[in-house]
Design an enzyme around this catalytic site. Structure first.
Site, PDB file in Angstrom:
ATOM      1  N   ASN A 158       0.865  -1.182   0.000  1.00  0.00           N
ATOM      2  CA  ASN A 158       0.000   0.000   0.000  1.00  0.00           C
ATOM      3  C   ASN A 158       0.901   1.230   0.000  1.00  0.00           C
ATOM      4  O   ASN A 158       1.474   1.572   1.023  1.00  0.00           O
ATOM      5  CB  ASN A 158      -0.904  -0.022   1.241  1.00  0.00           C
ATOM      6  CG  ASN A 158      -1.745   1.243   1.344  1.00  0.00           C
ATOM      7  OD1 ASN A 158      -1.799   2.049   0.418  1.00  0.00           O
ATOM      8  ND2 ASN A 158      -2.414   1.417   2.486  1.00  0.00           N
TER       9      ASN A 158
ATOM     10  N   LYS B 131       0.068   4.288  -0.347  1.00  0.00           N
ATOM     11  CA  LYS B 131      -0.585   5.493   0.193  1.00  0.00           C
ATOM     12  C   LYS B 131      -0.349   6.677  -0.763  1.00  0.00           C
ATOM     13  O   LYS B 131      -0.321   6.459  -1.979  1.00  0.00           O
ATOM     14  CB  LYS B 131      -0.105   5.751   1.621  1.00  0.00           C
ATOM     15  CG  LYS B 131      -0.279   4.496   2.491  1.00  0.00           C
ATOM     16  CD  LYS B 131      -0.082   4.708   3.946  1.00  0.00           C
ATOM     17  CE  LYS B 131      -0.294   3.377   4.675  1.00  0.00           C
ATOM     18  NZ  LYS B 131      -0.213   3.487   6.120  1.00  0.00           N
TER      19      LYS B 131
ATOM     20  N   HIS C  24      -9.563   1.277   4.625  1.00  0.00           N
ATOM     21  CA  HIS C  24      -8.302   1.446   5.365  1.00  0.00           C
ATOM     22  C   HIS C  24      -8.545   2.401   6.538  1.00  0.00           C
ATOM     23  O   HIS C  24      -9.360   3.323   6.432  1.00  0.00           O
ATOM     24  CB  HIS C  24      -7.225   2.004   4.426  1.00  0.00           C
ATOM     25  CG  HIS C  24      -5.860   1.989   5.047  1.00  0.00           C
ATOM     26  ND1 HIS C  24      -5.459   2.949   5.937  1.00  0.00           N
ATOM     27  CD2 HIS C  24      -4.852   1.096   4.934  1.00  0.00           C
ATOM     28  CE1 HIS C  24      -4.217   2.658   6.345  1.00  0.00           C
ATOM     29  NE2 HIS C  24      -3.832   1.536   5.745  1.00  0.00           N
TER      30      HIS C  24
ATOM     31  N   GLU D 152      -7.014   4.836   7.573  1.00  0.00           N
ATOM     32  CA  GLU D 152      -6.832   6.261   7.244  1.00  0.00           C
ATOM     33  C   GLU D 152      -8.083   6.803   6.551  1.00  0.00           C
ATOM     34  O   GLU D 152      -8.442   7.973   6.713  1.00  0.00           O
ATOM     35  CB  GLU D 152      -5.570   6.436   6.380  1.00  0.00           C
ATOM     36  CG  GLU D 152      -4.321   6.258   7.232  1.00  0.00           C
ATOM     37  CD  GLU D 152      -3.122   5.645   6.520  1.00  0.00           C
ATOM     38  OE1 GLU D 152      -3.076   5.657   5.280  1.00  0.00           O
ATOM     39  OE2 GLU D 152      -2.222   5.146   7.235  1.00  0.00           O
TER      40      GLU D 152
ATOM     41  N   GLU E  50      -5.379  -4.539  10.624  1.00  0.00           N
ATOM     42  CA  GLU E  50      -4.327  -3.557  10.847  1.00  0.00           C
ATOM     43  C   GLU E  50      -4.648  -2.772  12.123  1.00  0.00           C
ATOM     44  O   GLU E  50      -5.456  -1.826  12.081  1.00  0.00           O
ATOM     45  CB  GLU E  50      -4.247  -2.576   9.674  1.00  0.00           C
ATOM     46  CG  GLU E  50      -3.946  -3.217   8.346  1.00  0.00           C
ATOM     47  CD  GLU E  50      -3.348  -2.221   7.355  1.00  0.00           C
ATOM     48  OE1 GLU E  50      -2.230  -2.456   6.918  1.00  0.00           O
ATOM     49  OE2 GLU E  50      -4.000  -1.215   7.044  1.00  0.00           O
TER      50      GLU E  50
ATOM     51  N   GLY F 176       2.518   2.651  10.781  1.00  0.00           N
ATOM     52  CA  GLY F 176       3.477   3.748  10.603  1.00  0.00           C
ATOM     53  C   GLY F 176       4.161   4.170  11.882  1.00  0.00           C
ATOM     54  O   GLY F 176       4.799   5.227  11.923  1.00  0.00           O
TER      55      GLY F 176
ATOM     56  N   SER G  46       3.497  -1.815  10.533  1.00  0.00           N
ATOM     57  CA  SER G  46       4.941  -1.856  10.785  1.00  0.00           C
ATOM     58  C   SER G  46       5.588  -3.195  10.427  1.00  0.00           C
ATOM     59  O   SER G  46       6.510  -3.643  11.103  1.00  0.00           O
ATOM     60  CB  SER G  46       5.252  -1.464  12.238  1.00  0.00           C
ATOM     61  OG  SER G  46       4.836  -0.132  12.480  1.00  0.00           O
TER      62      SER G  46
HETATM   63  P1  13P Z   1       3.064   0.589   7.753  1.00  0.00           P
HETATM   64  O1  13P Z   1       3.564  -0.715   7.195  1.00  0.00           O
HETATM   65  O2  13P Z   1       3.838   1.781   7.249  1.00  0.00           O
HETATM   66  O3  13P Z   1       2.918   0.541   9.238  1.00  0.00           O
HETATM   67  O4  13P Z   1       1.574   0.807   7.168  1.00  0.00           O
HETATM   68  C1  13P Z   1       0.659  -0.221   7.293  1.00  0.00           C
HETATM   69  C2  13P Z   1      -0.510   0.110   6.461  1.00  0.00           C
HETATM   70  O5  13P Z   1      -1.269   1.004   6.787  1.00  0.00           O
HETATM   71  C3  13P Z   1      -0.727  -0.653   5.237  1.00  0.00           C
HETATM   72  O6  13P Z   1      -2.007  -0.456   4.746  1.00  0.00           O
END
Ligand code: 13P
Length: 248
Positions: free
Chosen positions: A9, A11, A99, A101, A169, A175, A211
């Site tokens: 992903n 983003k 997601h 976010e 997640e 992140g 992560s």
């Molecule tokens: P990270 O791997 O940067 O923690 O992000 C996870 C994520 O949100 C994947 O959709």
């Protein structure tokens, strides 16, 4: 044994040129590994503006790709949204839905996510449906309650016989460098798997996200009911993404 799934992903990162560069490098490396796709599925979620660039290099290969979000209607007066039909025209096989976010920043609600999943199923695009609890919810002992409710409400009207991917997640692990412990992942994935089969879902794979890095991927992949990963930061460079893909 089903294949392990490694989903990138990206983003809001990468220009079309950077996206093409990533795919070219990834394909060159994959080419050197015999039978790479026999045990793995590789998925890329670029930003919508770079989707065509990824499509131009991945269509017709075993690398799957698709948008990070789609709107619940195929077309019309919805300024700024992504069309699943257009994603399909670009040969997308997959799409992310819900997601954290999207849920947090853009206030997406379960009933709307449900419509998105149903539309994707209609178009024969595989939904990768994201769920997960915040830190406050975990600390209040509500992890499973939240995850079950996101599944129940976000997947209310969907065809349970069609293939589906659910990505767990935990929001506090995204992140942050704070990966969930093996015990935490094992507990949630076991319960999710039990819950989904009790609800009649017959073809679901479960991804962990939050992560995931080359140095923790191998251990996480050994956990029962972890069918692969949804990877953010560590998927931005072909070498770290590939290290995770080859941790199996
Ligand atoms: P990270 O791997 O940067 O923690 O992000 C996870 C994520 O949100 C994947 O959709």
């Amino acid at each position: 044994m089903s294949k392990k799934i490694f989903a990138a992903n990206w983003k809001l990162n990468k220009t079309p040129e950077e996206a093409r560069d990533f795919v070219i490098k990834l394909k060159n490396e994959i080419f050197k590994i015999p039978d790479f796709f026999s045990g793995r599925e590789i998925m890329i979620f670029p930003s919508a503006i770079s989707l065509e660039a990824v499509s131009s290099l991945c269509a017709g290969t075993d690398i799957q790709f698709g948008p990070q979000n789609i709107y619940s209607e195929k077309s019309g007066a919805f300024t700024g949204e992504n069309s699943a039909e257009v994603a399909k025209a670009l040969k997308s096989q997959i799409a992310l839905v819900g997601h954290s976010e999207r849920r947090e920043i853009f206030k997406e609600q379960d009933d709307h996510l449900n419509k998105k999943v149903a539309l994707l199923q209609n178009l024969q695009i595989l939904p990768v449906f994201c769920i997960g609890e915040t830190l406050a919810q975990r600390e209040a002992g509500k992890t499973l309650e939240i995850c079950f409710s996101q599944l129940q409400n976000g997947l209310k009207e969907i065809n349970k016989d069609q293939r589906l991917i659910v990505a767990y997640e935990p929001v506090w692990a995204i992140g942050t460098g704070k990966v969930a412990t093996k015990e935490q992942v094992a507990e949630v994935h076991a319960k999710l798997s039990e819950y989904l089969s009790s609800q009649g879902f017959r073809n679901v794979q479960l991804l962990y996200g939050g992560s995931v890095k080359p140095d923790n991927a191998g251990e996480l992949l050994k956990i029962p009911h972890v069918d692969g990963f949804l990877i953010g930061g560590a998927s931005l460079q072909p070498d770290s993404f590939l290290k995770i893909c080859t941790a199996v």
